[in-house]
Design a protein around this motif. Structure first.
Motif, short mmCIF file in Angstrom:
data_model
loop_
_atom_site.label_atom_id
_atom_site.label_comp_id
_atom_site.label_asym_id
_atom_site.label_seq_id
_atom_site.Cartn_x
_atom_site.Cartn_y
_atom_site.Cartn_z
N LEU A 8 1.16 -1.51 0.14
CA LEU A 8 -0.40 0.02 0.64
C LEU A 8 0.76 1.45 -0.06
N ASP A 9 1.19 1.70 -0.96
CA ASP A 9 1.84 2.99 -1.26
C ASP A 9 1.76 3.78 -0.73
N ALA A 10 2.76 4.64 0.26
CA ALA A 10 2.04 5.44 0.86
C ALA A 10 1.43 5.56 2.27
N TYR A 43 11.86 6.81 -2.25
CA TYR A 43 11.65 6.81 -3.34
C TYR A 43 10.87 5.25 -3.37
N THR A 44 9.93 5.67 -4.07
CA THR A 44 9.15 4.79 -4.09
C THR A 44 9.79 3.45 -5.54
N PRO A 45 10.23 3.52 -6.36
CA PRO A 45 10.93 2.55 -6.88
C PRO A 45 12.06 1.64 -6.10
N SER A 229 3.72 -0.33 3.70
CA SER A 229 4.10 0.44 3.00
C SER A 229 5.69 1.33 2.69
N ASP A 230 6.13 1.97 1.75
CA ASP A 230 7.32 2.09 1.13
C ASP A 230 7.47 3.48 2.10
N HIS A 231 7.17 4.45 2.25
CA HIS A 231 6.90 5.85 3.25
C HIS A 231 5.49 6.54 3.58
N GLY A 232 5.17 7.70 4.28
CA GLY A 232 4.13 8.27 4.43
C GLY A 232 3.96 8.99 3.47
#
Ligand SMILES: [Zn+2]
Length: 301
Positions: A8-10, A43-45, A229-232
């Motif tokens: 779930l990105d972010a 950074y997402t990727p 998630s990868d970050h918020g």
């Protein structure tokens, strides 16, 4: 038994609490450690490729220094500021993005071994690993918002895409699947667009929480769910206390939640967690027997 991993990105640990969306809080949940490599913030990727491989960007090679659409600084800027621009600036920026990017490039995929390179594992879309087209669709929506796409259309399309991804995960529970992974960009796109619109972002968090709950309700006794998630997301209404990020930028509040008694505490440890909790199974299924002549007559082949 199936382990479902929802990327779930972010999804922001602080915003989950701030909005009080308990659907994200499974048996075990906590903020987890993430990293930045080519940028000041996660950074997402880069992060999702690390989640899937357990390797750093130098080893999995999905970094911000490549040439994919993700790495276009104009797009990065647009996604960060979309929610904060007035109508006419948004339109100008949208055209600028389109003119500058021209032909779109494929999103890179790592050659490194990932958690999905095992028997019984399936992946729908996952940045840096498999099928970047869903993320490109979410990016297109971001650009459309920058060009002034109405809010209700943005939400309809964004949640429609998310619903397809959750629908896929739900269906995998009916099959002989050991591990099913899918990346959902809904909260990242909404977070950028609504970094200064608390009620709209709350509404999207609640809706995605309902998607999660719908999946949890149909888990079998031996199935498990890990969401990550990868970050918020930095917002104007839930300010950073320790890093001073500006609204629409990525925060460090990555999150993990699972239906069992542990979650990985760092994005680098997810691959090990998966190794520990996905049981290897070999089954030999019945073969499909389709009459090729029949398909040929129908013009299918
Ligand atoms: Zn992301």
């Amino acid at each position: 038994m199936t382990v479902v991993v929802l990327a779930l990105d972010a999804l922001d640990a602080g915003l989950v609490e701030h909005f009080g969306v308990t659907d994200f809080e499974l048996e075990t949940s906590q903020q987890i450690k993430t990293f930045s490599h080519s940028r000041d913030n996660p950074y997402t990727p880069e992060v999702w490729a690390t989640v899937a491989t357990g390797l750093g960007p130098e080893e999995h090679s999905i970094t911000g220094s490549g040439t994919s659409e993700w790495n276009n600084p104009v797009l990065e800027l647009a996604s960060q500021f979309t929610g904060r621009l007035n109508e006419s600036t948004r339109g100008t920026l949208g055209r600028f993005v389109r003119d500058q990017t021209g032909e779109r490039e494929q999103i890179g995929e790592t050659d490194a071994k990932s958690i999905f390179d095992r028997e019984g594992a399936v992946v729908h879309n996952w940045p840096g690993v498999h099928n970047g087209s869903d993320l490109q669709q979410a990016w297109d929506l971001m650009n459309a918002v920058a060009e002034g796409k109405p809010k209700h259309e943005f939400e309809q399309e964004l949640l429609g895409l998310g619903a397809q991804q959750f629908g896929w995960a739900r269906e995998m529970l009916n099959h002989d699947v050991a591990l099913a992974g899918v990346h959902v960009h809904t909260l990242d796109a909404a977070g950028h667009a609504y970094a200064e619109d608390e009620e709209s972002l709350r509404r999207i968090y609640k809706r995605v929480g309902e998607f999660v709950n719908g999946l949890v309700q149909i888990l079998g006794p031996d199935d498990d769910l890990l969401l990550l998630s990868d970050h918020g997301m930095c917002t104007s209404f839930y300010p950073e206390t320790d890093e001073g990020g500006s609204p629409g930028g990525h925060s460090w509040r990555a999150y993990a939640s699972s239906t069992i008694d542990s979650v990985p505490s760092d994005v680098f440890y997810v691959a090990d967690w998966i190794d520990e909790h996905v049981t290897h199974r070999v089954t030999t299924g019945e073969q499909l027997n389709i009459d090729k002549e029949h398909l040929r007559n129908l013009g299918y082949i």
